[in-house]
Design an enzyme around this catalytic site. Structure first.
Site, PDB file in Angstrom:
ATOM      1  N   TRP A 102     113.516 -23.941 -10.915  1.00 13.40           N
ATOM      2  CA  TRP A 102     112.356 -24.285 -10.361  1.00 13.40           C
ATOM      3  C   TRP A 102     111.427 -25.313 -10.859  1.00 13.40           C
ATOM      4  O   TRP A 102     110.942 -26.183 -10.465  1.00 13.40           O
ATOM      5  CB  TRP A 102     111.427 -22.982 -10.058  1.00 13.40           C
ATOM      6  N   ASP A 169     103.253 -23.024 -11.829  1.00  9.19           N
ATOM      7  CA  ASP A 169     103.900 -22.298 -10.888  1.00  9.19           C
ATOM      8  C   ASP A 169     103.962 -20.710 -11.112  1.00  9.19           C
ATOM      9  O   ASP A 169     104.760 -20.512 -12.176  1.00  9.19           O
ATOM     10  CB  ASP A 169     105.253 -22.761 -10.518  1.00  9.19           C
ATOM     11  N   LYS A 193     106.836 -13.831  -3.085  1.00  9.61           N
ATOM     12  CA  LYS A 193     107.600 -13.097  -4.208  1.00  9.61           C
ATOM     13  C   LYS A 193     107.082 -11.791  -4.522  1.00  9.61           C
ATOM     14  O   LYS A 193     107.300 -10.943  -5.046  1.00  9.61           O
ATOM     15  CB  LYS A 193     107.824 -13.968  -5.350  1.00  9.61           C
TER      16      LYS A 193
HETATM   17  C1  LIG Z   1     110.887 -18.795  -5.217  1.00  9.60           C
HETATM   18  C2  LIG Z   1     110.309 -19.881  -6.207  1.00  9.60           C
HETATM   19  C3  LIG Z   1     109.880 -20.981  -5.752  1.00  9.60           C
HETATM   20  C4  LIG Z   1     110.142 -21.847  -4.432  1.00  9.60           C
HETATM   21  O1  LIG Z   1     109.544 -21.171  -3.457  1.00  9.60           O
HETATM   22  P1  LIG Z   1     109.546 -21.777  -2.069  1.00  9.60           P
HETATM   23  O2  LIG Z   1     108.145 -21.011  -1.547  1.00  9.60           O
HETATM   24  O3  LIG Z   1     110.668 -21.222  -1.365  1.00  9.60           O
HETATM   25  O4  LIG Z   1     109.219 -23.289  -2.248  1.00  9.60           O
HETATM   26  C5  LIG Z   1     109.388 -21.893  -6.811  1.00  9.60           C
HETATM   27  N1  LIG Z   1     108.967 -21.243  -7.970  1.00  9.60           N
HETATM   28  C6  LIG Z   1     109.476 -20.162  -8.348  1.00  9.60           C
HETATM   29  C7  LIG Z   1     109.147 -19.764  -9.745  1.00  9.60           C
HETATM   30  C8  LIG Z   1     110.048 -19.405  -7.314  1.00  9.60           C
HETATM   31  O5  LIG Z   1     110.499 -17.950  -7.697  1.00  9.60           O
END
Ligand SMILES: *Cc1c(COP(=O)(O)O)cnc(C)c1O
Length: 357
Positions: A102, A169, A193
């Protein structure tokens, strides 16, 4: 029906009471005899939902007055691009800590309007640790990190503190532990998540980052567009925001971050203790960087995998398969996962040793 112990890495499990209330809102929301998903997002009933969701985020994370909170769309994947557009300053360059897939994807997006500089990377060892002791240099406008590496099972324990604006993020560990919001200029997190269903992305931003970008920003990616309209510039993802609000109410009800941090620690200790104690298994992440959300591990003898997986199946454990880039197993233990589900998994691991030991 027997309870399934769902270790899905995302979309995540949510508390049962959240599912029940969310389900009810589809048929009859607020006793209006209308569905949540068929009323105007400008109606008082929905505006109240948006406001409560935003204020619960502020309350639970103890967010100071000089920050704003938004529920937008596009997932964390659009957050990669949005963050870069909004944070570009005179260098037109962002620094990235590449700790997983990511993070790597995030770094790529900065090249659409500026450039990315890789500050440090752990790709050489398939991202099994968090690089430390790196030098940021003096030619970046912001520093981007990924707090929890969902796929590889590593987590940043101590965040950068310094002059350079910090962007994070936080998709897979937001609301899982106490953080100091003042350390961050911009946080974004896909809801699915640890907060709600897929469909909304949370942004927490320091207000003074707005309007300072040195690159032209498309309207929808400009965070100022959304702060000026209280997160209602266009039709928000009403169901995802409502369900996130319900999860936040639940989290507040059980005692907020103090309580959940403790529970998450207990759950991750249970599984890591077993991984370390049990001669049949090995953890894949560097011990000091281990995530309390996603525990990654492998069977030392691959010949046992069919038997182990059959036992997992019999115990109603689902979603434990590791990401294809790591292999093995991944136990995702987001906030709503009860300790009892982790105990079931640990029992299966113990049972395998009893059989084979
Ligand atoms: C799942 C995830 C993403 C991607 O998220 P989307 O909402 O599917 O775009 C990005 N960063 C992390 C750390 C993730 O766990």
């Amino acid at each position: 029906m027997a309870k399934v112990h769902n270790y899905s890495a995302g979309p995540c499990i949510l508390p049962k009471e959240v599912f029940q209330k969310a389900a009810k809102s589809i048929e009859n929301f607020n006793d209006l005899n209308l569905s949540l998903i068929e009323i105007s997002h400008r109606s008082k009933d929905f505006v109240d939902v948006m406001e409560e969701a935003r204020s619960l985020v502020k309350e639970i994370l103890n967010i100071p007055e000089n920050y704003d909170v938004l529920f937008l769309q596009g997932g964390a994947s659009l957050g990669f691009l949005t963050a870069a557009y909004n944070m570009m300053r005179s260098h037109k360059r962002g620094g990235y800590l590449v700790t997983g897939s990511w993070a790597k994807k995030a770094a790529k997006e900065a090249n659409f309007m500026g450039e990315s500089k890789i500050i440090a990377s752990s790709e050489d060892t398939n991202f099994n640790y968090i690089p430390k002791g790196y030098d940021l240099g003096d030619d970046i406008d912001y520093f981007h990190v990924t707090s929890n590496n969902t796929i590889f099972g590593t987590q940043i324990k101590e965040f950068y503190k310094g002059e350079i604006p910090l962007v994070c993020d936080m998709s897979s560990d937001i609301f899982s532990r106490k953080i100091n919001i003042d350390d961050f200029d911009l946080i974004y997190a896909g809801a699915q998540k640890n907060m709600g269903p897929a469909g909304t992305t949370l942004y927490i931003l320091k207000k003074d980052i707005l309007g300072n970008s040195t690159v032209p920003i498309p309207t929808m990616l400009n965070l100022k567009t959304h702060t000026e309209k209280d997160s209602m510039f266009n039709t928000p993802p009403v169901f995802a925001v409502y369900t996130s609000m319900l999860t936040l109410q639940w989290l507040k009800g059980i005692g907020g971050l103090d309580a959940i941090e403790k529970i998450n620690m207990e759950k991750s200790n249970l599984i890591y203790n077993e991984i370390d104690r049990n001669p049949l298994f090995s953890g894949t992440a560097n011990v000091e960087d281990r995530s309390n959300m996603n525990a990654t591990f492998t069977l030392n003898d691959h010949n046992l995998s069919n038997e182990f997986e059959q036992m997992l199946n019999d115990a109603n454990v689902s979603g434990l398969k590791g990401h294809r880039s790591v292999g093995g197993y991944r136990a995702s233990m987001y906030n709503a996962m009860p300790k009892e589900s982790v105990e079931v998994l640990v029992d299966v691991m113990k049972e395998l040793t009893t059989k084979k030991g």
